[in-house]
Design an enzyme around this catalytic site. Structure first.
Site, PDB file in Angstrom:
ATOM      1  CG  HIS A  72      -5.165  -5.249  -6.616  1.00 45.07           C
ATOM      2  ND1 HIS A  72      -4.302  -5.882  -7.484  1.00 45.07           N
ATOM      3  CD2 HIS A  72      -6.420  -5.515  -7.075  1.00 45.07           C
ATOM      4  CE1 HIS A  72      -4.987  -6.513  -8.413  1.00 45.07           C
ATOM      5  NE2 HIS A  72      -6.273  -6.298  -8.191  1.00 45.07           N
ATOM      6  CE1 TYR A 135       4.269  -2.859  -7.232  1.00 47.54           C
ATOM      7  CE2 TYR A 135       3.747  -2.090  -9.455  1.00 47.54           C
ATOM      8  CZ  TYR A 135       3.772  -3.106  -8.508  1.00 47.54           C
ATOM      9  OH  TYR A 135       3.303  -4.349  -8.828  1.00 47.54           O
TER      10      TYR A 135
END
Length: 471
Positions: A72, A135
């Site tokens: 992605h 993240y």
């Protein structure tokens, strides 16, 4: 299971994909477990990473070995690390440009992290059970944002997954993503050019060409005096703002109306842009002037010399410089004696030579011509190379000249006798003026060594003058 490497020194490792960098992280461990600084802004930016301004921290937990997440690419930056376990990561450049389709793979455990720039596809496969993958991102998810996806089994990318894709857990959605040939690339972040109708704006159009990510605006389309400027754009979609507009009527700036206009365009407007740039991590490019100095120096001016303007125009430009410098990512280009298309000193002197008129020209002001094309070239260079942020002097190179010497050069280049030009002092030249006269710096020579240290080679002003007159 793999062993965590304890005691590494914090370090940065470049990959084959521009902007994608791996960090070695110091992990301190003993029989009780381990500890690490997963994100340490001051230390990591000191190694060269842009302070990308995280706004959200996400964690993905995977309980089984072989869990595989699709490729992605999102329109924001990520700082990716592993809290527990180990992954095989694959990153594919899905941005427009020459590195589209480039692949980088690596194993990541708690002693490594990777910075993933906007538009680079991110995917991973877990190599240990109970793996947690964290993240940081610098924008919030939005259904209106542009995303790109790539099939995990794409033959062009040819990612060598450690565990065959036929034997791992993958979502149906990830399996249905397109091959590389059918991927819609993530477009470059936008560059907004403010004041594109002026001579510098037109030079920037010639320099940047018809690139889709450049947004050109005039004052009618983008008014720096608008109180709603902060919400005028989705600023996280922009990489840079180039302020090519300014109030440059030096003498009129000494009047009441001109003073208001000069401060609005040269100081208040740039201050608003600086606030936006600081809040959203946008690079602000601003063009300044030799008039921020009083011209009394006996040497060329350096970028960090104390500002000491003489008149209203110079004062408003100095205020703009100070405002723009508050944006962490800024380029202030200080220039002098700008020549672009339209009416200017060079065209005027050439016309006088042709018509047989012998002018008196100021001979106690010294500087170098700067063609608008040279400023545009310098702006493109600084943005392209990501040169250190700050102030840079930008003029043509070569021996400084007085206005009278330049007029003589122009006469000679057009086939006229340079002796037809006579020199006069600034005081004598303006002695008969009926309107306001702004004070001028006598020394406008700017030192170019800081710009040259970035790899930019200023063109000789005399050679550019020849080309300009021949055009």
């Amino acid at each position: 299971m793999g062993e965590i490497a304890f005691g590494k020194k914090l370090g940065i490792v470049e990959t084959g994909i521009p902007g994608l960098v791996v960090f070695d992280l110091p992990v301190h461990g003993d029989s009780r477990g381990w500890f690490k600084e997963n994100w340490q802004r001051e230390k990591m930016t000191a190694l060269g990473l842009d302070d990308f301004g995280p706004v959200q921290n996400n964690i993905s937990f995977n309980d089984a070995v072989g869990t595989t997440r699709g490729i992605h690419a999102e329109p924001w930056d990520k700082w990716v690390s592993v809290a527990t376990g180990r992954i095989f990561g694959a990153w594919v450049d899905l941005r427009e440009g020459p590195t589209f389709g480039a692949v980088f793979t690596a194993e990541i455990d708690p002693s490594k992290a990777i910075f993933v720039p906007r538009g680079v596809g991110n995917s991973y496969q877990t190599l240990e059970p109970d793996t947690a993958y964290a993240y940081l991102v610098n924008d919030h998810w939005s259904p209106e944002a542009s995303y790109s996806f790539l099939n995990l089994a794409d033959e062009t990318a040819a990612i060598a997954w450690p565990i065959d894709l036929a034997d791992v857990e993958i979502s149906e959605k990830d399996l249905a993503h397109p091959r590389l040939a059918d991927v819609t690339p993530i477009s470059a972040k936008k560059i907004l050019v403010v004041g594109s109708g002026g001579q510098l704006g037109r030079a920037l159009r010639d320099e940047f060409g018809a690139a889709d990510h450049i947004e050109w605006t005039t004052r009618a389309e983008f008014d720096l005096g608008d109180s709603e400027l902060r919400t005028a754009r989705r600023w996280r979609d922009y990489d840079a703002i180039v302020n090519a507009g300014a109030y440059t009527a030096v003498d009129l700036a000494e009047t009441a109306e001109g003073r208001r206009d000069a401060w609005a365009a040269n100081a208040s407007g740039p201050a608003r842009l600086a606030a936006i740039a600081a809040e959203y991590g946008v690079t602000l490019v601003h063009v300044s002037s030799d008039y921020v100095f009083d011209g009394t120096s006996t040497r060329p001016y350096l970028e960090d010399d104390v500002l000491c303007p003489l008149g209203v125009y110079g004062q408003s430009k100095a205020a703009g410089d100070l405002a723009v410098a508050t944006a962490p990512r800024h380029y202030i280009l200080r220039t002098s004696w700008v020549i672009g298309d339209g009416k200017n000193f060079v065209r005027t002197m050439a016309s006088l030579a042709e018509r047989g008129i012998d002018p008196s020209v100021v001979d106690d002001q010294r500087g170098r011509l700067t063609f608008a094309s040279e400023i545009a070239r310098a702006i493109a260079h600084l943005l392209r190379t990501r040169a250190p942020y700050g102030t840079y002097n930008v003029t043509g190179s070569g021996e400084p000249r007085t206005w009278a010497e330049l007029a003589g050069d122009i006469f000679a280049l057009t086939g006229a006798d340079r002796a037809r030009v006579s020199g006069v002092s600034t005081e004598t030249y303006f002695a008969g003026a009926t309107g306001p006269v702004a004070p001028r710096p006598l020394n406008s020579v700017l030192d170019l060594s800081k710009l040259e240290a970035t790899g930019f080679v200023p063109r000789d002003a005399g050679e550019q003058l020849k080309e300009y007159l021949a055009s």
